[in-house]
Motif scaffolding. Sequence first.
Motif, short mmCIF file in Angstrom:
data_model
loop_
_atom_site.label_atom_id
_atom_site.label_comp_id
_atom_site.label_asym_id
_atom_site.label_seq_id
_atom_site.Cartn_x
_atom_site.Cartn_y
_atom_site.Cartn_z
N VAL A 133 -0.58 27.78 29.01
CA VAL A 133 0.53 27.46 28.11
C VAL A 133 0.65 25.95 27.91
CG1 VAL A 133 3.00 27.73 27.71
CG2 VAL A 133 1.73 29.57 28.80
N TRP A 134 0.45 25.18 28.98
CA TRP A 134 0.50 23.72 28.86
C TRP A 134 -0.61 23.21 27.93
CZ3 TRP A 134 4.53 21.07 29.60
CH2 TRP A 134 5.43 21.33 30.64
N MET A 135 -1.78 23.83 27.98
CA MET A 135 -2.87 23.46 27.09
C MET A 135 -2.44 23.63 25.63
SD MET A 135 -5.25 25.20 24.95
CE MET A 135 -5.35 26.84 25.69
N ALA A 136 -1.81 24.75 25.32
CA ALA A 136 -1.36 25.00 23.95
C ALA A 136 -0.29 23.99 23.52
CB ALA A 136 -0.83 26.42 23.83
N ALA A 137 0.59 23.63 24.45
CA ALA A 137 1.62 22.64 24.13
C ALA A 137 1.00 21.29 23.77
CB ALA A 137 2.58 22.48 25.31
N ALA A 138 0.00 20.87 24.53
CA ALA A 138 -0.65 19.58 24.26
C ALA A 138 -1.36 19.60 22.91
CB ALA A 138 -1.65 19.26 25.38
N LEU A 139 -2.04 20.69 22.59
CA LEU A 139 -2.74 20.78 21.31
C LEU A 139 -1.76 20.79 20.14
CD1 LEU A 139 -5.55 23.39 22.11
CD2 LEU A 139 -5.81 20.93 21.73
N SER A 140 -0.61 21.41 20.30
CA SER A 140 0.40 21.43 19.24
C SER A 140 0.93 20.03 18.96
CB SER A 140 1.56 22.36 19.62
OG SER A 140 1.11 23.69 19.79
N ALA A 141 1.18 19.27 20.02
CA ALA A 141 1.64 17.89 19.84
C ALA A 141 0.58 17.05 19.15
CB ALA A 141 2.02 17.29 21.19
N ALA A 142 -0.68 17.24 19.53
CA ALA A 142 -1.77 16.49 18.90
C ALA A 142 -1.90 16.85 17.43
CB ALA A 142 -3.08 16.77 19.64
N ALA A 143 -1.72 18.12 17.09
CA ALA A 143 -1.80 18.53 15.69
C ALA A 143 -0.68 17.89 14.87
CB ALA A 143 -1.72 20.06 15.59
N ALA A 144 0.51 17.80 15.43
CA ALA A 144 1.62 17.16 14.73
C ALA A 144 1.30 15.71 14.40
CB ALA A 144 2.89 17.24 15.58
N LEU A 145 0.73 15.00 15.36
CA LEU A 145 0.38 13.59 15.12
C LEU A 145 -0.72 13.46 14.08
CD1 LEU A 145 0.42 12.29 18.82
CD2 LEU A 145 2.17 11.98 17.06
N ALA A 146 -1.67 14.39 14.09
CA ALA A 146 -2.76 14.34 13.11
C ALA A 146 -2.25 14.58 11.69
CB ALA A 146 -3.83 15.38 13.47
N VAL A 147 -1.34 15.54 11.52
CA VAL A 147 -0.76 15.80 10.20
C VAL A 147 0.04 14.59 9.72
CG1 VAL A 147 0.94 17.19 8.94
CG2 VAL A 147 -0.73 18.31 10.43
N ALA A 148 0.83 14.02 10.62
CA ALA A 148 1.63 12.85 10.25
C ALA A 148 0.76 11.69 9.80
CB ALA A 148 2.51 12.43 11.44
N GLY A 149 -0.42 11.54 10.40
CA GLY A 149 -1.26 10.41 10.08
C GLY A 149 -2.18 10.60 8.89
N ARG A 150 -2.55 11.84 8.58
CA ARG A 150 -3.60 12.05 7.56
C ARG A 150 -3.11 12.76 6.31
NH1 ARG A 150 -8.46 15.59 6.74
NH2 ARG A 150 -9.95 14.24 5.68
N MET A 151 -2.20 13.70 6.44
CA MET A 151 -1.81 14.52 5.29
C MET A 151 -0.88 13.73 4.35
SD MET A 151 -0.04 18.30 5.39
CE MET A 151 -0.17 19.41 4.00
N TYR A 152 -1.07 13.88 3.05
CA TYR A 152 -0.14 13.31 2.08
C TYR A 152 0.83 14.40 1.62
CZ TYR A 152 -3.43 15.49 -1.22
OH TYR A 152 -4.24 16.39 -1.88
N GLU A 153 1.90 14.01 0.97
CA GLU A 153 2.86 14.98 0.46
C GLU A 153 2.30 15.66 -0.80
OE1 GLU A 153 5.12 17.59 0.00
OE2 GLU A 153 5.82 16.31 1.64
N THR A 154 2.18 16.96 -0.77
CA THR A 154 1.55 17.70 -1.87
C THR A 154 2.53 18.20 -2.91
OG1 THR A 154 1.72 19.87 -0.76
CG2 THR A 154 -0.22 18.51 -0.26
N HIS A 155 3.82 18.21 -2.59
CA HIS A 155 4.81 18.78 -3.52
C HIS A 155 5.91 17.76 -3.77
CE1 HIS A 155 7.15 21.95 -5.50
NE2 HIS A 155 8.21 21.47 -4.87
N LEU A 156 5.97 17.27 -4.99
CA LEU A 156 7.01 16.35 -5.41
C LEU A 156 7.90 17.03 -6.43
CD1 LEU A 156 4.85 13.14 -5.87
CD2 LEU A 156 6.17 13.83 -3.87
N PRO A 157 9.18 16.67 -6.51
CA PRO A 157 10.07 17.32 -7.47
C PRO A 157 9.54 17.15 -8.89
CG PRO A 157 11.31 15.97 -5.94
CD PRO A 157 9.87 15.65 -5.71
N PRO A 158 9.65 18.20 -9.73
CA PRO A 158 9.22 18.07 -11.12
C PRO A 158 10.05 17.02 -11.85
CG PRO A 158 10.34 20.16 -10.77
CD PRO A 158 10.17 19.53 -9.43
N ARG A 159 9.47 16.44 -12.88
CA ARG A 159 10.15 15.38 -13.63
C ARG A 159 11.40 15.89 -14.32
NH1 ARG A 159 4.74 14.70 -15.10
NH2 ARG A 159 3.73 12.93 -14.09
#
Length: 442
Positions: A397-423
């Motif tokens: 379970v601790w292994m899964a917790a560590a991987l989840s935290a790492a995934a959160a940091l990776a998304v925060a650093g690499r992913m851009y916002e894909t959905h912006l409000p329509p004009r």
Amino acid sequence: MKQSTARRLPTLGLRANAAQFALLVAVNALVGAMVGQQQTVLPLIAQSEFGLSGYTFVFTYVAAFGIAKATSNWFAGTLSDRYGRKPVLLAGWLFAIPVPLMLIAAPDWGWVIAANVLLGINQGLTWSTTVIMKIDLVGPARRGLAMGLNEAAGYGAVAISSLVAGGLAAEFGLRPAPFLLGIAYTALAILLSGAFVKDTRPHALLDAKLNPGRTPAAPSGTAGAPTNRQIFALTSFKEPALSSASMAGLVNNLNFGLSWGLFPLLFATADLSAGQIGMLFALYPGVWGIGQMFTGALSDRIGRKHLITAGMLTQAAALSVIALGHGVAAWSVGTVLLGAGTAMVYPTLLAAVGDVAHPSWRGRAVGVYRVWRDLGYAVGAIMGGIIADRLGLQAAVWMAAALSAAAALAVAGRMYETHLPPRAPAHEGDARATLPPHHAST
């Protein structure tokens, strides 16, 4: 004559397609219920009827399910783009027919593994297709809401079916009572899918026609739509939002795969009854299912990226609570938190893929994303089993917790916002509504 023809043309929007959308929600609930019938019961059968004590061996059925589901996701996307959605949906349900019968009759664990291969194919073909069909129907404005309702139905049904199966097991024994549910689910789903569901590929074609400015995220220097190989590379590695979604989806389902094989065994260490274990296990997909009714729509308002990041961090915190806790109270808190974190992530990732992928290859992009996401079942089961055998259940379970935290940091650093409000605001049933701007590379 022209008015009659116009009325027959497909229209994008949730309200305009409410009847078909509701029918697909019901079908996807049956897809989820097929998984729920076995989740609480099979780990207990492994120990009590087949004498399996090694966690790695017990988890083989989850790994078999995950690999089969991941592989069939790719075929679901490719075939639905080529031949239409409904034939793929019906084919998926045909694979479900023998599953409950094999689980009832299984003389050894090999039958259970084989049944879960068929169940994985059923899940990959049917769940992927209902996702694609709902994205087709609603158009761009309510994509997050559509995915929230879809996943809420599926995982809400996982929870209810898991709870009912646990109750039947406590009252009537581990076999055959819980698996009689699967026979009823399959018969009803085949009836609904065959007689009432309509193909939604015309809606995807309309979406592409009405939004010509939305270009495929093809590699630089490539003319036209990307090939299957290019779509796989984009969704897996190259395109920042698509590949980030695939990575986060894998970790999310790693947690689910781990919980599927490990949580019943962990909860059993506190001498809980089958009914209590079923209740604890049902809390996770139950909160997950209900929460998606709100988080999907929320992502339409505030965007996708930050909701995904927060959801993965919440899952990391929840798994830490489960690893530290012991007993019904602590584990209830942990499973509720885990469900909440998953609800924030699950529909939002699908909506993000739909934001970026062009309607002409949307099915294939969703299929590739779901390949990576559902490989998480197998990765979680295998890694969790090995770690649990060597270091104990809590270490897994601790292994899964560590991987989840790492995934959160990776998304925060690499992913851009894909959905912006329509004009400008548009009515959800207006087929002329424009897509929100996105940042897919062209």
